[in-house]
Motif scaffolding. Structure first.
Motif, short mmCIF file in Angstrom:
data_model
loop_
_atom_site.label_atom_id
_atom_site.label_comp_id
_atom_site.label_asym_id
_atom_site.label_seq_id
_atom_site.Cartn_x
_atom_site.Cartn_y
_atom_site.Cartn_z
N LEU A 114 1.48 7.61 3.18
CA LEU A 114 2.59 7.07 3.23
C LEU A 114 2.76 7.01 4.94
O LEU A 114 2.97 5.42 5.66
CB LEU A 114 3.87 7.63 2.77
N LEU A 115 2.96 7.77 5.92
CA LEU A 115 2.59 7.51 7.02
C LEU A 115 1.90 6.94 7.77
O LEU A 115 2.38 5.72 8.74
CB LEU A 115 2.28 9.68 7.67
N ALA B 228 1.03 -0.95 0.39
CA ALA B 228 0.14 -0.03 0.26
C ALA B 228 1.02 1.20 0.15
O ALA B 228 0.13 2.65 -0.46
CB ALA B 228 -0.97 0.47 1.40
N SER B 229 2.11 1.04 0.25
CA SER B 229 3.14 2.50 -0.02
C SER B 229 2.91 3.03 -0.79
O SER B 229 3.01 4.40 -1.24
CB SER B 229 4.40 2.49 1.32
N GLY B 230 3.09 2.32 -1.92
CA GLY B 230 3.58 2.50 -3.53
C GLY B 230 1.98 3.22 -3.61
O GLY B 230 2.66 3.88 -5.39
N LEU B 231 1.23 3.54 -3.41
CA LEU B 231 0.00 4.10 -3.54
C LEU B 231 -0.08 5.26 -3.10
O LEU B 231 -1.17 6.25 -3.71
CB LEU B 231 -1.45 2.67 -3.25
N MET B 232 0.74 5.28 -2.52
CA MET B 232 0.42 6.84 -1.34
C MET B 232 0.89 7.93 -2.40
O MET B 232 1.57 7.92 -2.81
CB MET B 232 0.73 6.64 -0.39
N GLY C 155 10.46 2.44 -11.22
CA GLY C 155 9.70 3.37 -10.40
C GLY C 155 10.02 3.15 -9.35
O GLY C 155 10.02 1.85 -8.38
N TRP C 156 9.62 3.81 -7.82
CA TRP C 156 10.21 3.06 -6.71
C TRP C 156 8.17 3.10 -6.43
O TRP C 156 8.50 2.14 -5.10
CB TRP C 156 10.58 4.34 -5.57
N ARG C 157 7.45 2.84 -6.88
CA ARG C 157 6.54 2.46 -6.48
C ARG C 157 6.03 1.31 -6.67
O ARG C 157 5.33 0.47 -5.52
CB ARG C 157 5.04 3.35 -6.94
N THR C 158 7.00 0.80 -7.71
CA THR C 158 6.78 -0.82 -8.23
C THR C 158 7.42 -1.31 -7.22
O THR C 158 6.82 -2.82 -7.04
CB THR C 158 7.04 -1.11 -9.49
#
Length: 437
Positions: A112-113, A102-106, A175-178
């Protein structure tokens, strides 16, 4: 050769289960740290979207530690009350995988927090459940080694070696989200393995005449044993009685100091190497991988050595070396030399198993084991894992990132001083003392 084969002791059901359990729990806790470490390695990539300050980076690390601490204390107590660990462990593994992804969706800092806080809530339950299952399944001669492999080497291999390589590659390529999204897959696989192969009660316990292996462990002193008012048949031990044990109190004090060393070092070193030293992401990743190599090496070597020389000596000696790791980050300019020094000075991760699992497991009754492990881990994460990076982040914004490294070194130095007060618990060492007495 025939005689040697004849004399070889065949593996028992308990031994085979011990090895199988070690592999499964090794993977489970290793991926906990893969997910936990991902943020530190992805922070440089997230700057374009979030523009994280040192204080915010410390807060993201700290809030995970806060919820980790509270969840660990609650899960340990709940497990001892219910007499169940396997369902709690399965739920924790599934949930931390979902929350990590879920962190990648923020799209903002608050989101993110929240994701990191939820992730810590799930991850905090894993270690007390895993270590209490492992200690019951382990042979006495392999107790320290098994618990070190589970807690130290697993986190080092997957969180310290695999994570920087895989996470940085994914961030560069997709990318970092992936990099956050892919974390869900191994977690779900591990949850399935736990459901299929892990037993609530180890076969080794069933092989003892009373059905209970070491209700009060051999490492606890007669003085401390008398403080725990529990009959052999009593299933519950009041937490206040556990907190009267000297080793438990000292481990609770050691935990926040060592968590300050670890979380501060691992959170701010990647940014220190890229921002202060000007090294590229590839060089940073390679140096951080050296930390992972050391993590794996000392993760099993330190507790394995402690089985022979004693928990107290090992904790004092290896922590004294760990003081110099964050100092090297500040003063060593060569990436090759720094990576080499990190391998030889990042010894503290092997000590985590000693104060967070092995010493308490050899001190408290089995009926209070998960509670004791949860409390020690919780206090450490709350005071060291949560407050440590917050203080270090704020100090870094005021005085520079060097401040974080010196705070980390100070935490390890305090551990050395506290460790002198511990009572020895290693069974082999105690037997040698009895022989020479």
């Amino acid at each position: 050769m025939t005689n040697l084969l004849t004399r070889a002791k065949p593996a028992t059901t308990s031994d085979r289960y011990e090895n199988r359990l070690l592999v499964i729990l090794f993977l489970a806790f290793g991926f906990v740290f893969f997910d936990r470490q991902a943020l530190a390695f992805l922070a440089p990539y997230m700057d374009d979207d979030f523009g994280l300050s040192n204080s915010q980076l410390g807060f993201l690390s700290g809030v995970l530690a806060l919820t980790w601490a509270l969840a660990g204390m609650f899960a340990g107590s709940l497990s001892d009350r219910l007499g169940r660990r396997k369902p709690i462990l399965i739920a924790a593994v599934v949930l931390f995988s979902l929350f990590s992804s879920a962190s990648g969706l923020m799209t903002g800092f608050i989101g993110l927090l929240a994701a990191r806080a939820l992730m810590g809530t799930a991850e905090g339950a894993v270690l007390p459940m895993a270590q209490s299952l492992m200690v019951e399944a382990s042979r006495e001669s392999r107790r320290g080694l098994n618990m070190g492999l589970l807690q130290g080497s697993s986190a080092g291999l997957l969180g310290g070696i695999v994570a920087p390589v895989v996470v940085v590659w994914l961030a560069d390529s997709f990318g970092w989200r992936t990099a956050f999204f892919v974390t869900i897959v191994p977690g779900l696989i591990i949850a399935g393995l736990i459901a299929k192969y892990v037993l609530e009660r180890a076969p080794r316990l069933r092989e003892t005449p009373s059905g209970v292996a070491e209700e009060v462990s051999a490492g606890v002193s007669a003085q401390d044993s008398a403080k725990v008012k529990v009959a052999p048949a009593a299933p519950k031990v009041p937490i206040r009685d556990v907190l009267r044990l000297r080793n438990v109190v000292l481990c609770m004090l050691i935990a926040p100091c060592y968590l300050t060393w670890f979380v501060t070092l691992i959170t701010f070193t990647p940014k220190y190497l890229t921002d202060e030293k000007g090294w590229g992401s590839g060089t940073m990743s390679a140096v951080m991988t050296c930390l992972g190599v050391a993590w794996v090496l000392w993760g099993f070597a330190t507790p394995g050595i402690s089985d022979r020389i004693g928990r107290r000596k090992a904790l004092i000696g290896f922590t004294s070396v760990a003081v110099f790791c964050p100092i090297a980050v500040v003063y060593v300019e060569s990436p090759v030399l720094l990576g080499t020094l990190m391998i030889f000075t990042y010894t503290g991760l092997g000590c985590f198993t000693l104060f967070m699992a092995t010493i308490p497991a050899e001190t408290v009754p089995r009926a209070a084991l998960a509670t004791a492990l949860g409390v020690i881990m919780g206090v450490g994460e709350l005071a060291g894992g949560f407050l440590g990076p917050l203080v270090a982040g704020r100090a870094s914004d005021i005085w520079g990132l060097e401040a974080a490294m010196f705070i980390a070194a100070g935490g390890a130095a305090l551990v050395v001083a506290l460790s002198f007060g511990l009572r020895e618990t290693a069974p082999a060492v105690l037997r040698r003392k009895e022989v020479h007495a």
